[in-house]
Design an enzyme around this catalytic site. Structure first.
Site, PDB file in Angstrom:
ATOM      1  N   LYS A  35      -4.208  -3.323  18.479  1.00 17.44           N
ATOM      2  CA  LYS A  35      -4.688  -3.202  17.241  1.00 17.44           C
ATOM      3  C   LYS A  35      -4.903  -1.325  17.771  1.00 17.44           C
ATOM      4  O   LYS A  35      -4.822  -0.750  18.972  1.00 17.44           O
ATOM      5  CB  LYS A  35      -5.628  -3.660  16.913  1.00 17.44           C
ATOM      6  N   ARG A 131     -19.612 -11.260  11.561  1.00 17.28           N
ATOM      7  CA  ARG A 131     -18.849 -10.372  10.379  1.00 17.28           C
ATOM      8  C   ARG A 131     -17.448 -10.706   9.339  1.00 17.28           C
ATOM      9  O   ARG A 131     -17.995 -10.701   8.531  1.00 17.28           O
ATOM     10  CB  ARG A 131     -17.729  -9.506  11.995  1.00 17.28           C
ATOM     11  N   HIS A 160     -14.550 -15.036  17.555  1.00 15.76           N
ATOM     12  CA  HIS A 160     -14.413 -13.899  18.559  1.00 15.76           C
ATOM     13  C   HIS A 160     -16.120 -13.518  18.159  1.00 15.76           C
ATOM     14  O   HIS A 160     -17.116 -14.487  18.331  1.00 15.76           O
ATOM     15  CB  HIS A 160     -14.745 -12.642  17.668  1.00 15.76           C
ATOM     16  N   ARG A 216      -7.577 -13.664  24.693  1.00 15.14           N
ATOM     17  CA  ARG A 216      -7.274 -12.769  23.680  1.00 15.14           C
ATOM     18  C   ARG A 216      -7.182 -11.272  23.456  1.00 15.14           C
ATOM     19  O   ARG A 216      -8.629 -10.749  23.200  1.00 15.14           O
ATOM     20  CB  ARG A 216      -7.449 -13.072  22.287  1.00 15.14           C
ATOM     21  N   TYR A 257     -19.843  28.560  20.829  1.00 17.59           N
ATOM     22  CA  TYR A 257     -20.479  28.698  19.470  1.00 17.59           C
ATOM     23  C   TYR A 257     -21.945  28.269  19.829  1.00 17.59           C
ATOM     24  O   TYR A 257     -22.784  27.695  20.964  1.00 17.59           O
ATOM     25  CB  TYR A 257     -20.416  27.485  18.590  1.00 17.59           C
ATOM     26  N   CYS A 304     -15.049  22.858  21.091  1.00 12.95           N
ATOM     27  CA  CYS A 304     -14.571  23.535  19.572  1.00 12.95           C
ATOM     28  C   CYS A 304     -13.995  22.188  19.096  1.00 12.95           C
ATOM     29  O   CYS A 304     -13.615  21.230  19.596  1.00 12.95           O
ATOM     30  CB  CYS A 304     -14.644  25.437  19.656  1.00 12.95           C
ATOM     31  N   ASP A 306     -10.647  23.106  18.821  1.00  9.97           N
ATOM     32  CA  ASP A 306      -9.288  22.747  19.908  1.00  9.97           C
ATOM     33  C   ASP A 306      -9.739  23.312  20.785  1.00  9.97           C
ATOM     34  O   ASP A 306      -8.448  23.600  21.590  1.00  9.97           O
ATOM     35  CB  ASP A 306      -8.290  24.179  18.718  1.00  9.97           C
TER      36      ASP A 306
END
Ligand SMILES: *Cc1c(COP(=O)(O)O)cnc(C)c1O
Length: 365
Positions: A35, A131, A160, A216, A257, A304, A306
């Site tokens: 997944k 869940r 699970h 699993r 920053y 930052c 990028d």
């Protein structure tokens, strides 16, 4: 310059990790959980290699992920762990749904009727994860009801673990007992063989009784154990980028920053083209290291979107274009997802999916 980082994925480590797993579970079958694009490693390439290594079945979260694998030419059985959407996908793409509610079972049964087809399904039991899944008390009755639906055949049973990664095994063992009980009762009542699977990485590594008919795992395949003990596993993912610019700064200069880092001496600051948009958490601001010329160097100032700055003052000879390793090995040093995770208040899973998702992949076999 290509934008952002490269993920080098070492497929021979995948083979190595699989062999470590198989020794621990006496060569029992493996359902590989791929997944989230194989936790950021690239599901098609990873799946192809897993199948070459003899893994029989894959598992994904949603049918969209399974469709991508089918489009990539992967024909192996695929279990879809969570999706309740379009029932036709399961038939069109030969997928195995995990059922956690009766309404979905009815929809699939009607679709099977329309097509005059049969569909194998697995049932999910909530043994304490809280869940999704059928409640333990209703599981057997529900299974009998679904077994009676036209076109559906129950071929598997799963659950699970909530905390199989803790040193205290008591809750995991309680979940295990509940699952074993349901399995015994259901096998008796349904009178057909069921593929029973419950063990995630933590349980596959540490709870022998949790193996049942298959394990699993996800995480351990990528070379990380959920325990402090790493069992000789080898990480697959290396994230690298390059020095974009190198700046000489006098003492007393702020970096990035908010001026959270101010040079305390004449400094050399390397600018790296990687930021939180590439999955490098802003929590790493003044709080993590990368590797340059085989040396650990600290992140200077805020990460930052990028860009990230590194203080490379203590590393002789750093030049623009030098390789920078964010995750993985360089020279004798290495940075692992286990090192980064706590700095960002998270777990290795999130480090891998975040950095892996954004990076251009390069595979090595
Ligand atoms: C993600 C997941 C797994 C794999 O868990 P790991 O801890 O990565 O081994 C197994 N089963 C289910 C239902 C999952 O959602």
């Amino acid at each position: 310059m290509n934008r952002g980082p490269v993920a080098e994925i070492d497929l021979s480590a995948l083979q190595h990790n699989l062999s470590i797993l198989r020794k621990r579970i006496n060569d029992r079958p493996v359902i590989a959980v791929v997944k989230a694009d194989a936790y950021g490693h690239g599901a098609p390439e990873i799946s192809r290699r897993l199948l070459e290594e003899g893994v029989g079945t894959l598992a994904v979260a949603f049918t969209g992920e399974a469709k991508k694998l089918r489009e990539a030419g992967i024909a192996a059985p695929i279990i879809v762990l969570f999706d309740r959407d379009d029932p036709s996908d399961y038939f069109d793409f030969h997928l195995t749904p995990v059922l956690q509610d009766v309404a979905t079972a009815e929809r699939l049964s009607r679709e099977a009727g329309r097509r005059d087809a049969r569909l194998g399904v697995h049932l999910k039991i909530d043994t304490g994860m809280g869940r999704i899944g059928f409640r333990a008390e209703e599981a057997v009755a529900v299974a009998e009801r679904i077994a009676g639906m036209k076109g559906l055949e129950i071929t598997g049973l799963m659950s699970h673990f909530s905390e199989a990664d803790l040193a205290d095994r008591s809750y995991a063992e309680r979940q295990l007992r509940i699952f074993s009980g349901i399995r015994a009762e259901m096998t008796g009542r349904l009178g057909c063989p069921l593929l029973c699977h419950m063990a995630n990485s933590a349980a596959a590594l540490s709870l022998e009784d949790a193996v049942f008919d298959a394990v699993r795992p996800g995480l351990l395949l990528w070379g990380y154990s959920p325990f402090p003990e790493q069992y000789g596993l080898r990480p697959l993912m290396k994230i690298r980028t390059r020095v974009l610019a190198l700046r000489a700064m006098a003492a007393g200069c702020p970096v990035s920053y908010g001026r959270t880092f101010v040079t305390s001496r004449p400094s050399r600051i390397a600018v790296v083209p990687l930021g939180y948009a590439d999955g490098y958490s802003r929590h790493f601001s003044n709080n993590a290291e990368m590797l340059v010329r085989g040396v650990r160097v600290p992140v200077a100032g805020r990460v930052c979107m990028d860009l990230t700055m590194l203080d490379v003052t203590d590393v002789p000879g750093v030049a623009e274009g030098d390789e920078v390793v964010v995750l993985g090995r360089q020279g004798g040093e290495s940075i692992s997802a286990c090192e980064l995770a706590p700095k960002a208040g998270t777990i290795p899973y999130e480090i891998l999916t975040s950095l892996g998702r954004a990076a251009r992949k390069e595979y090595h076999s």
